[in-house]
Design an enzyme around this catalytic site. Structure first.
Site, PDB file in Angstrom:
ATOM      1  N   PRO A 182       0.841  -1.208   0.000  1.00 49.48           N
ATOM      2  CA  PRO A 182       0.000   0.000   0.000  1.00 49.48           C
ATOM      3  C   PRO A 182       0.871   1.252   0.000  1.00 49.48           C
ATOM      4  O   PRO A 182       1.822   1.348   0.772  1.00 49.48           O
ATOM      5  CB  PRO A 182      -0.782  -0.113   1.312  1.00 49.48           C
ATOM      6  CG  PRO A 182      -0.679  -1.542   1.720  1.00 49.48           C
ATOM      7  CD  PRO A 182       0.621  -2.039   1.168  1.00 49.48           C
ATOM      8  N   GLU A 183       0.568   2.183  -0.900  1.00 51.15           N
ATOM      9  CA  GLU A 183       1.298   3.446  -0.963  1.00 51.15           C
ATOM     10  C   GLU A 183       0.371   4.560  -0.483  1.00 51.15           C
ATOM     11  O   GLU A 183      -0.716   4.285   0.014  1.00 51.15           O
ATOM     12  CB  GLU A 183       1.792   3.680  -2.404  1.00 51.15           C
ATOM     13  CG  GLU A 183       2.648   2.517  -2.921  1.00 51.15           C
ATOM     14  CD  GLU A 183       3.122   2.700  -4.360  1.00 51.15           C
ATOM     15  OE1 GLU A 183       3.313   3.842  -4.785  1.00 51.15           O
ATOM     16  OE2 GLU A 183       3.293   1.683  -5.053  1.00 51.15           O
ATOM     17  N   LYS A 216       3.460   6.370   4.972  1.00 49.07           N
ATOM     18  CA  LYS A 216       2.620   5.166   4.927  1.00 49.07           C
ATOM     19  C   LYS A 216       2.241   4.685   6.329  1.00 49.07           C
ATOM     20  O   LYS A 216       1.760   3.569   6.493  1.00 49.07           O
ATOM     21  CB  LYS A 216       3.351   4.060   4.161  1.00 49.07           C
ATOM     22  CG  LYS A 216       3.716   4.450   2.719  1.00 49.07           C
ATOM     23  CD  LYS A 216       4.548   3.362   2.056  1.00 49.07           C
ATOM     24  CE  LYS A 216       5.173   3.865   0.761  1.00 49.07           C
ATOM     25  NZ  LYS A 216       6.151   2.906   0.216  1.00 49.07           N
ATOM     26  N   HIS A 218      -6.145 -14.742   8.004  1.00 50.92           N
ATOM     27  CA  HIS A 218      -5.076 -13.751   8.073  1.00 50.92           C
ATOM     28  C   HIS A 218      -5.428 -12.555   8.959  1.00 50.92           C
ATOM     29  O   HIS A 218      -4.669 -11.607   9.047  1.00 50.92           O
ATOM     30  CB  HIS A 218      -4.714 -13.277   6.667  1.00 50.92           C
ATOM     31  CG  HIS A 218      -4.314 -14.404   5.765  1.00 50.92           C
ATOM     32  ND1 HIS A 218      -3.191 -15.171   6.003  1.00 50.92           N
ATOM     33  CD2 HIS A 218      -4.902 -14.922   4.662  1.00 50.92           C
ATOM     34  CE1 HIS A 218      -3.102 -16.108   5.065  1.00 50.92           C
ATOM     35  NE2 HIS A 218      -4.126 -15.981   4.246  1.00 50.92           N
ATOM     36  N   ARG A 251       1.144 -11.640   4.558  1.00 47.47           N
ATOM     37  CA  ARG A 251       2.586 -11.920   4.557  1.00 47.47           C
ATOM     38  C   ARG A 251       3.294 -11.501   5.841  1.00 47.47           C
ATOM     39  O   ARG A 251       4.511 -11.673   5.957  1.00 47.47           O
ATOM     40  CB  ARG A 251       3.226 -11.274   3.324  1.00 47.47           C
ATOM     41  CG  ARG A 251       2.719 -11.958   2.045  1.00 47.47           C
ATOM     42  CD  ARG A 251       3.416 -11.463   0.815  1.00 47.47           C
ATOM     43  NE  ARG A 251       4.847 -11.681   0.855  1.00 47.47           N
ATOM     44  CZ  ARG A 251       5.693 -11.233  -0.064  1.00 47.47           C
ATOM     45  NH1 ARG A 251       5.226 -10.537  -1.077  1.00 47.47           N
ATOM     46  NH2 ARG A 251       6.973 -11.461   0.026  1.00 47.47           N
ATOM     47  N   ARG A 292      14.020  -2.599  -7.559  1.00 46.66           N
ATOM     48  CA  ARG A 292      12.599  -2.868  -7.820  1.00 46.66           C
ATOM     49  C   ARG A 292      12.338  -2.990  -9.316  1.00 46.66           C
ATOM     50  O   ARG A 292      13.032  -2.387 -10.133  1.00 46.66           O
ATOM     51  CB  ARG A 292      11.735  -1.716  -7.266  1.00 46.66           C
ATOM     52  CG  ARG A 292      11.962  -1.388  -5.799  1.00 46.66           C
ATOM     53  CD  ARG A 292      11.505  -2.502  -4.870  1.00 46.66           C
ATOM     54  NE  ARG A 292      10.073  -2.765  -4.986  1.00 46.66           N
ATOM     55  CZ  ARG A 292       9.140  -2.078  -4.332  1.00 46.66           C
ATOM     56  NH1 ARG A 292       9.483  -1.102  -3.519  1.00 46.66           N
ATOM     57  NH2 ARG A 292       7.858  -2.363  -4.479  1.00 46.66           N
TER      58      ARG A 292
END
Ligand SMILES: [Zn+2]
Length: 293
Positions: free
Chosen positions: A2-3, A61, A106, A131, A283
């Site tokens: 998420p940005e 963030k 999760h 994750r 990246r």
């Protein structure tokens, strides 16, 4: 990951749902300990229970929730973290983790939030993370957000939506490539891989260019493009290229408007040339070899 647009969408979603509400209960699963960075679950519980969330803020963030007892909850969603809010389902306590649609295996932590006036239904705030790179801190309040003792927070650069052209020009006076500078949270906060690639494309700047090689005009275009793509991202409630959803569990739709990100091998919408992908600043980086100089 998420940005800024995704995190800001979540913040705007949950702020009205949780502001002024009192934390009246907490459910944890064993994996929650991996998210609690500076506190064990029991201490965490003792320090937040029966205290109200005064507001919800964002810095880069990070999602920041000051409580009414001079403690502050800080969340970072990592790669796949999600904050979800909904009415507390009308089921038995022991069924809370299994009985409704978007709590899944999760979901590691749930905070129950009570309306102190009793007018509204109880709400639950869920922390869900596939994750497990998401992080939660409980820290003492300070006068400035920047001074909260959370790793990475104090060194954040200006927020990408608010950075001035002067500040932006200053961080671009470097031999590093523009992609690396845009991703560096200590230079400008909130931009990640998606919006860095889209901003470079929108401004016609090749991501391998060094910051110092940009003309004044190119630098101005890139600055404007960063803000424009972030605002577009916000308008479409974020990009759901992997796990991201808003606080209601719904996907964003800005991925439908990406021009280069994850478009390698496809034709450029501007010129028909094939979009390329290279590794840059560690990246995957996507660009049009013809439109971007
Ligand atoms: Zn092109």
């Amino acid at each position: 990951m998420p940005e800024l647009p995704e995190v800001e969408t979540i913040v705007r979603d949950i702020r009205p749902a949780v502001m002024g509400r009192m934390i009246s209960g907490m459910l944890v699963r064993p994996k929650a300990v991996q998210h609690l960075m500076n506190v064990d679950a029991e201490t965490f519980y003792k320090n937040i229970i029966a205290h109200s969330i005064t507001t919800v803020l964002r810095k880069g963030k990070y999602i920041i929730m000051p409580l009414d007892n001079s403690a502050v909850l800080v969340f970072h969603l990592g790669m796949t973290g999600r904050l979800l809010s909904q009415k507390v389902p009308d089921v038995n306590f022991e069924d809370r983790f299994t009985s409704n649609t978007y709590i899944d295996k999760h979901t590691h932590l749930i905070l129950d939030l009570m309306d102190p006036t009793g007018d509204d239904d109880d709400v639950e705030l869920q922390f869900n993370d596939v994750r497990l790179f998401g992080k939660i801190w409980l820290v003492p309040q300070s006068d400035n957000i920047e001074d909260l003792p959370v790793p990475g927070l104090s060194s954040l650069g200006p927020d990408a939506l608010g950075i001035t052209l002067d500040e932006f020009s200053s961080i671009m006076r470097t031999k590093r490539n523009v992609k690396a500078v845009l991703l560096d949270q200590n230079k400008v906060a909130g931009v990640g891989n998606i919006y860095a690639d889209e901003a470079c494309f929108a401004s016609g700047v090749h991501p391998t260019r060094t910051g110092a090689s940009l003309t004044k005009e190119e630098c101005g275009k890139l600055w404007l493009s960063v803000k424009t793509v972030l605002k577009e991202g916000l308008k479409y409630r974020g990009s759901s290229t992997s796990d991201y959803t808003d606080a209601s569990g719904r996907t964003g739709s800005f991925q439908d408007y990406h021009k280069v990100y994850q478009k390698a091998g496809q034709k450029c919408v501007g010129c028909g040339e094939t979009i390329e992908r290279i590794k840059l600043a560690g990246r995957s980086t996507h660009f049009c070899p013809s439109c971007q100089k």
